[in-house]
Scaffold this active site. Structure first.
Site, short mmCIF file in Angstrom:
data_model
loop_
_atom_site.label_atom_id
_atom_site.label_comp_id
_atom_site.label_asym_id
_atom_site.label_seq_id
_atom_site.Cartn_x
_atom_site.Cartn_y
_atom_site.Cartn_z
N THR A 253 0.83 -1.21 0.00
CA THR A 253 0.00 0.00 0.00
C THR A 253 0.86 1.25 0.00
OG1 THR A 253 -1.80 -1.10 1.18
CG2 THR A 253 -1.76 1.29 1.26
N ASP B 294 -3.47 -0.92 -5.59
CA ASP B 294 -4.70 -0.80 -4.81
C ASP B 294 -5.48 -2.11 -4.85
OD1 ASP B 294 -6.54 0.85 -3.26
OD2 ASP B 294 -7.88 0.69 -4.98
N ASP C 273 -2.82 -5.01 -3.02
CA ASP C 273 -2.78 -5.14 -1.56
C ASP C 273 -4.08 -5.72 -1.02
OD1 ASP C 273 -4.47 -2.97 -1.84
OD2 ASP C 273 -3.13 -1.53 -0.89
N GLY C 274 -5.20 -5.37 -1.68
CA GLY C 274 -6.48 -5.94 -1.26
C GLY C 274 -6.54 -7.44 -1.48
N ASP D 237 -5.09 1.89 3.93
CA ASP D 237 -5.41 1.81 2.50
C ASP D 237 -6.26 3.01 2.07
OD1 ASP D 237 -5.44 0.26 -0.04
OD2 ASP D 237 -7.59 0.21 0.34
N ASP E 2 -5.10 6.04 -0.44
CA ASP E 2 -5.89 6.29 -1.65
C ASP E 2 -6.21 7.77 -1.79
OD1 ASP E 2 -5.88 3.64 -2.33
OD2 ASP E 2 -7.96 3.25 -1.75
#
Length: 206
Positions: free
Chosen positions: A35, A68, A71-72, A89, A93
């Site tokens: 992240t 993005d 990492d999720g 996160d 963002d």
């Protein structure tokens, strides 16, 4: 049509990202590290874009923005990111989005604000922040606002297309993409507010 594009884009991303996620987890890289690294990369790409290097900036931002999803995916494979991971996160963002649109505003201003692109970029920046806020705030209140034609992935793709058009010498390309994004972002805010309102159904009094 919007749902088809969203589903296709996310399916494609998942297909390419899952093997990378597994590899990173195997060598001990954490989702939080990805992240932060992705955000640093976006900041670097935004800097290049602000200086007028649209191709380099677009490529760097797009590549790093994919973290993005990465990492999720890594967090899901580990069984969840935890509350701090989710907070980190979301915070990164917002920072990345702010950097991208601030760089875009700076670049367009130095170019004489072609086609009102600065205004479109500012609208997109503010509306994009509100899009995220409405969803987060609705969830904290127990409401459903998980809808919208232009979520973060779609917004970044639109800006990326505009950057590539600008890099190809089409002066109207980036401003046009930003005006489209501005409209779609405002529509998304409205969609989420309507969804939240509809989900706010109180049980009848006994």
């Amino acid at each position: 049509m919007a749902k088809i594009v969203q589903t296709t884009a996310r399916a494609f991303a998942a297909y390419g990202i899952e093997p990378v996620a597994r590899l990173l987890l195997r060598i001990g890289v954490t989702p939080n590290a990805v992240t932060v690294a992705g955000t640093v990369g976006v900041l670097i790409g935004a800097y290049f874009g602000a200086l007028g290097h649209l191709l380099a900036g677009t490529v760097i931002v797009t590549a790093c923005a994919l973290t993005d999803a990465l990492d999720g995916t890594m967090a899901r494979m580990r069984g969840g990111s935890g509350k701090f991971g989710a907070l980190l996160d979301s915070s990164m963002d917002r920072l990345a989005d702010g950097a991208v649109f601030s760089a875009t505003v700076y670049y367009l201003a130095t170019e004489g604000n072609p086609y009102g692109g600065v205004v479109a970029a500012l609208i997109s920046l503010v509306a994009g922040q509100v899009v995220s806020y409405v969803k987060a705030r609705a969830q904290s209140l127990g409401l459903n606002a998980d809808v919208g034609i232009a979520e973060r992935l779609e917004r970044l793709l639109i800006v990326g297309v505009g950057g590539l058009l600008g890099a190809a010498g089409l002066t109207w390309g980036l401003p046009a993409a930003l005006w489209i994004l501005a409209v779609l972002s405002l529509v998304t805010v409205l969609q989420r507010l309507i969804s939240a309102a509809r989900s706010d159904v109180k049980a009848p009094a006994a």
